[in-house]
Structure formats: structure tokens, C-alpha cells
Scaffold this active site. Structure first.
Site, short mmCIF file in Angstrom:
data_model
loop_
_atom_site.label_atom_id
_atom_site.label_comp_id
_atom_site.label_asym_id
_atom_site.label_seq_id
_atom_site.Cartn_x
_atom_site.Cartn_y
_atom_site.Cartn_z
N ASP A 185 -10.47 27.10 15.06
CA ASP A 185 -11.62 26.95 15.97
C ASP A 185 -11.42 27.68 17.30
O ASP A 185 -12.32 27.65 18.14
CB ASP A 185 -11.89 25.47 16.27
CG ASP A 185 -12.45 24.74 15.06
OD1 ASP A 185 -13.08 25.40 14.23
OD2 ASP A 185 -12.22 23.52 14.95
N ASP A 214 -17.56 20.54 14.84
CA ASP A 214 -16.97 20.90 13.56
C ASP A 214 -16.98 19.63 12.70
O ASP A 214 -16.98 18.52 13.23
CB ASP A 214 -15.53 21.38 13.78
CG ASP A 214 -14.85 21.78 12.50
OD1 ASP A 214 -15.51 22.39 11.66
OD2 ASP A 214 -13.66 21.46 12.35
N ASP A 234 -11.21 20.46 15.90
CA ASP A 234 -9.85 19.93 15.81
C ASP A 234 -8.80 20.99 16.11
O ASP A 234 -7.61 20.76 15.98
CB ASP A 234 -9.59 19.29 14.44
CG ASP A 234 -9.71 20.29 13.30
OD1 ASP A 234 -10.00 21.47 13.58
OD2 ASP A 234 -9.52 19.89 12.14
#
Length: 626
Positions: free
Chosen positions: A518, A331, A514
Site C-alpha cells: 500500500d 483497503d 495495512d
């Protein structure tokens, strides 16, 4: 060293002294009935002192249905060696030696496990046994209710996640490894495991002890050994099949082979004695404990090595998968960048744009929203409706307000204004008109360039998935020399693209995020890694590996540890099986051509205990990472 190992060392030393005295009486002085009784007695006492727990363990396991384990093999081999006297051969020396050196191997195993545990326990020094309430009463943290006011004295650890009731200074080195003093203000969330370094700190608990950050980290570490690697499971199954075969072979060697030979050459005590002795030797050398101990220990040590570096791996299976990884999906925001956005430009009426944006983003914890909320300006009071991955919609009176991505506006029939700046862009609109845009720029982590280079040097394919616009993602990836990147992805798009990459990959794929939005991708990846989100429940639960700090260097480090562990496991398996086969072949040759050889049992001891100790020492190399 723990008390158990200390007692075992004392037992071994006493048994060793008695064993040496018995050898001197047996071989160093003229034999008589008296000396024979004395040295047999000394051998027997030495045997019992060194091996009584092995004998009891074998009996206990037999009664519980676990017949064929290393305790059983050692007991049968050594008792059989004592009974060799019936066949005119004295093998007391070898019987006691097997027990003594087996226990020496147990000590080495104990020390190795303790060192690995200590590496993990250093991460688990997050546990607080008592919690001081505001009324001065000290209670078990498990008894503290949510909303209670607790006091943390200077130098003490915060036991439960909570909200600061006043300003103070904490240190999160126990959690992140970064020994930095952090100023906290009234209303800030303080994570359990933090150390109070200033005046007494008053906190209002926001979670139960079992749900707090430190408690969750401890649970992850304690449960790490439950998820076995495939090679660990294989060794366990192998031992269950291998051990009965070895025992069956020994029985055939002791009874059937000399009987068949005796039919042609004649029967004798010496013939049966030689083959029984060879069978006992076979039992000793074939004991699978070197494999059963060293392979799990390699993964255990690997988990410890990661834990020392603030990387919590939830099981040996993930260590094994890491070693097979050839693709890392990253990411962008909060992973490659610091997620500390700064507003670099504002289009439209500045005061009006800020007022609407702050009103819409006031409850959001997204890094972009945090940057907007830091700006000076009024806040418009709105009824808010969030649209994850797109933006926010607010209503007041008969007006509808928007803040979010270009897609967010277009989806609602609003044409965004033209923007020339490169960066993360939040468009602000009222009703059907785009009033302006806020340009924000993130900062790339200082270690990112070096880390990406290390990954590429190790033939790792690096892919970036981001919800940001193409120009911003391209700018970051160009600086980091990343060729494969995908932009303008909604959370569902990220899942689809990650699934596509994983399905096309013939090896293992890691996703690193993080933890914000996600969780679905973390869950579907072969290995989900969250970093810099030690306070996020969803990140911790969805991840297979949790990096407690925000340092990208953890990625090449954990890959290095995993690959080293894999090499160690392969080395141990090959070494153990090769040495055992060599010694078994040697025993067979000696028995065939020399009709038995008294020190054969001592060679077998090396084939079991010596090999086990060497394999254990090799496994401990997983703890040491340069």
C-alpha cells in the site's frame, strides 16, 4: 511538576509577599520619606525577583536580533511604568503586578506543556538504556550489532527487534495497548517494546537499535512537532508583523499624540504622562503570546491525546487535515478484515494442489500465503518468481507452476476452472492446465460494522479498494453497508483509482491500509494511515499516521480529536483577539474622557496574562476525549 516550575513558584510567592507589604506601606500608612524609600525598595526587589529572567531574556534576544518579542514588550512596559515617577505618577504597583502575573501565566503554560508531553512520553516508554548480551555484559543498545545474541529477563522490555532463539511468552501492551500474553516460538520475530513475561528470553538481533520498531516510534513522536499546521505557521508570521505595528502605535501614542494635543492645549508633564502610561498599557495588552502559545499547544495536546490511544500522528499539519476530511479510502484485507484466512474448499486433486501451492507460497508473507502454509501436506521444491498483485510462478525441471488470481492465469494463457464459491480464490496450474483452486475466507473485524456506521453518521464518504474478486469484496461491503467499492485491482490500479478519487474530492482524503503493497497509495493520499503493521518499515515510513494496534475504532477517534482541536483553535483566536480589542478600546475611551486611569495597567494584565491562561486551559481540552 518539574524543578523549573517549582523554583518559579517560590520566586512568585516571595515577590508576592514583598509586593503586598509594599502596597500596605504605600497606601495603608501615613507617608514619610522613610516609608517611601522602604516601599520603593520593596517594589524594586519584588520586581527583580519576579522578572529578572524576563529582563535578561529581552536583552539576550535583542543581542541575537530578536527584538520584538513578548519579553521585550513586558520589559519596556514595566520599566516604563517605574519611570512614570518622572511624570509625577507612581505606577510601581502595576509594574510589579505585570511581572508577577506574567510569570503566573508562564507557570500555567509550563504545566499545560508538561501534561501534553506526559501523554506523549507514555507512548515513549519504549526506550531501554542498557542491553544484556549473552556473555553477561551490559552495553548501550546502539552498540549492539546485527546478529548479536541478547538476553531479556522476565519483566524487562525487548530493546531491539530480533528472532526468538527459544519458546517464550511476551506482552505487546506498550506497543499496541492490548494487554495480552502472546506465545512465541523459536524463529518468531519479536519487536522491540515487547515485555518478556516468562523465563529469560534469548534473542538474535535482526536490526540495529536505530532501525528497530520502538526506536522508530520514538523518532516519530519526537519529530511530530516539526510539521507545523498552517494555522501555527500563520500565527508565527502574524506575530512578526503584528508586534512591530503595536510597538509603532505605542510610540506614536506616547510621543506624537500628546505633542499634537499640546500644540492646542498647552504642554505639561501630566499630558505626556497620561499618554505614555496609555502606550505602556497598550504594549502589555497587545502582547501576542496568548496566540503564539495556545495555538501550537492545541496541536501539541492533540498529538498527545492520539498518542495515549496508540495513534502516532507525525505532525500538527495532519491534525489540521484530518479535521477537513470527508472521504476515507479503505483497503479490505487486513484493514476491514482480520487477514486471518481459513481454507474453506479446495477444487481438484487436494494433495497435488496443496503440494504445488505450498511450494510456490512458502516464502511469501501475504495473509493468503500464510493460510496455505499452515495446511498439512507436502511442499514442492521450486525456483520461485513473484509477480506482486497477481501471484507466483515456479519452475522445476521442464515444468512451470502457477498460483494466484484469475488474471494471473489468463495473463499466461491458462483458462481458470469454474468456481462457484464466494471468497478469496487462488488458482493452481501446471504448464498450460489449471489443476484446481483454493477457496479462502477472511473474517470481518468485530468492530467494523460499528465503525463504518460512525463514519457515515459524521458525513464521511467510505470507499473500499481491493485486489480481491468482485463477489468477495461485495460480500464484505454488503455486510458493512458500504456502497462504493472497487475490486480486482492490481497495485497500479489502486494508485490510479485512489488518484481519481482524490482529484475529484474538494476536501481531504484519507487512505487506510495495512502497509502491505500500500506504500504508493499511502504516499499520494492527503493523509496516509497504516494500521496493525508496527513491525513494517515501509508502512511506518510511508504513513502520515500510524495506528499501533489493529483496532478500527482509532479512525473515528482520531477524526473526533482533530475536529475538537480545530474548534479549540478557532475559539482561542476569536476569544483572544476579541478581548484584546475590547480592552484596547476601553483604554482609549478611558484615556480620552478621564485623562488617564491608574488601574488601567491591571486591566491590561488581564488582557494579556488572563487571556493567555484561559486560552491555554482551553487548549488543554484537546487532551481530554470522551
Amino acid at each position: 511538576m518539574d524543578r523549573k516550575n517549582k523554583v518559579l513558584i517560590i520566586r512568585i510567592l516571595i515577590a508576592l509577599v514583598l509586593w503586598v507589604v509594599a502596597i500596605i506601606l504605600n497606601y495603608g500608612v501615613s507617608k514619610s520619606l522613610t516609608t517611601e524609600i522602604i516601599y520603593i525598595t520593596l517594589y524594586s526587589i519584588s520586581y527583580i525577583i519576579s522578572g529578572y529572567d524576563i529582563l535578561f531574556g529581552a536583552i539576550r534576544n535583542i543581542l541575537s536580533g530578536q527584538l520584538l518579542d513578548e519579553y521585550f514588550l513586558m520589559s519596556i512596559a514595566t520599566i516604563g511604568a517605574f519611570l512614570m515617577r518622572l511624570f509625577g505618577s507612581e505606577e510601581y504597583l502595576e509594574a510589579v503586578a505585570v511581572m508577577i502575573f506574567f510569570q503566573v501565566g508562564e507557570i500555567f503554560q509550563g504545566i499545560a506543556v508538561t501534561k501534553s508531553k506526559n501523554a506523549i512520553i507514555s507512548t515513549m516508554k519504549l526506550q531501554v538504556n542498557l542491553c544484556l548480551l549473552e556473555n553477561g555484559e551490559s552495553v548501550d543498545p546502539n552498540e549492539v550489532e546485527i546478529g548479536s545474541h541478547i538476553i531479556i529477563k522476565p519483566g524487562e522490555m525487548v530493546p531491539i527487534d530480533g528472532e526468538a532463539l527459544e519458546d517464550g511468552v511476551i506482552n505487546q501492551a506498550s506497543l499496541t495497548g492490548e494487554a495480552m500474553d502472546i506465545e512465541v516460538s523459536k524463529g518468531d520475530i519479536i519487536l522491540s517494546g515487547s515485555i518478556n513475561v516468562s523465563k529469560p528470553l534469548y534473542i538474535k538481533t535482526t536490526k540495529a537499535y536505530s532501525d528497530s520498531t520502538a526506536s522508530k516510534i520514538i523518532d516519530m513522536v519526537e519529530n511530530a512537532t516539526m510539521k507545523k499546521a498552517k494555522s501555527e505557521k500563520f500565527i508565527t508570521k502574524f506575530a512578526r508583523i503584528y508586534t512591530p505595528i503595536v510597538v509603532g502605535f505605542a510610540v506614536i501614542l506616547a510621543g506624537l499624540v500628546p505633542t499634537i494635543i499640546g500644540l492646542f492645549t498647552g504642554f505639561s508633564y501630566e499630558l505626556y504622562g497620561n499618554y505614555i502610561y496609555s502606550a505602556l498599557t497598550c504594549l502589555v495588552v497587545s502582547c501576542p503570546c496568548a496566540l503564539v502559545v495556545s495555538i501550537p499547544l492545541s496541536y501539541f495536546a492533540s498529538i498527545g491525546a492520539n498518542a495515549k490511544n496508540k495513534i502516532i500522528v507525525k505532525g500538527g499539519s495532519y491534525i489540521e487535515d484530518l479535521a477537513l476530511c470527508n472521504t476515507i479510502i479503505l483497503d479490505k484485507t487486513g484493514t476491514l478484515t482480520k487477514a486471518t484466512f481459513e481454507v474453506t474448499n479446495i477444487y481438484g486433486n487436494k494433495d497435488e494442489v496443496i503440494k504445488i501451492a505450498k511450494g510456490l507460497e512458502k516464502n511469501s508473507t501475504h495473509p493468503l500465503a500464510l493460510a496455505i502454509n499452515k495446511m498439512d501436506g507436502e511442499i514442492l521444491d521450486l525456483e520461485i518468481e513473484e509477480h506482486p498483485g497477481l501471484g507466483v510462478i515456479g519452475k522445476k525441471d521442464n515444468d512451470v507452476y502457477y498460483c494466484g488470481s484469475k488474471s494471473h492465469l489468463e495473463k499466461n494463457g491458462i483458462k481458470p476452472i469454474e468456481v462457484e464459491d464466494i471468497g478469496s480464490i487462488l488458482y493452481v496450474a501446471k504448464n498450460n492446465e489449471c489443476l484446481g483452486a483454493i477457496i479462502l475466507e477472511d473474517v470481518i473485524k468485530t468492530e467494523a460494522i460499528d465503525v463504518i456506521k460512525k463514519l457515515k453518521d459524521n458525513d464521511i464518504n467510505v470507499v473500499v479498494l481491493s485486489g480481491d474478486n468482485k463477489n468477495t469484496v461485495k460480500k464484505v461491503c454488503d455486510k458493512l453497508s458500504i456502497d462504493n467499492y472497487y475490486s480486482n485491482l492490481l497495485p497500479a490500479d489502486k494508485v490510479n483509482k485512489a488518484t481519481e478519487i482524490i482529484n475529484l474530492n474538494d476536501k481531504k482524503t484519507i487512505f487506510v491500509g495495512d502497509g502491505i503493497n500500500d506504500a504508493p497509495v499511502l504516499a499520494l493520499s492527503d493523509i496516509g494511515v497504516s494500521m496493525g503493521q508496527i513491525g513494517s518499515d515501509s508502512a511506518i515510513e510511508a504513513s502520515d499516521i500510524v495506528i499501533l494496534n489493529d483496532d478500527l475504532n482509532a479512525l473515528p477517534l482520531m477524526l473526533k480529536i482533530a475536529k475538537k482541536t480545530k474548534r479549540i483553535v478557532i475559539e482561542n483566536i476569536i476569544f483572544i483577539l476579541f478581548i484584546k480589542l475590547i480592552i484596547l478600546a476601553l483604554c482609549a475611551v478611558i484615556n480620552i474622557f478621564y485623562g488617564g486611569f491608574e488601574p488601567l495597567m491591571l486591566i491590561a494584565i488581564f488582557g494579556d496574562v488572563g487571556v493567555c491562561v484561559l486560552a491555554v486551559l482551553n487548549s488543554m481540552r484537546a487532551l481530554v476525549i470522551k
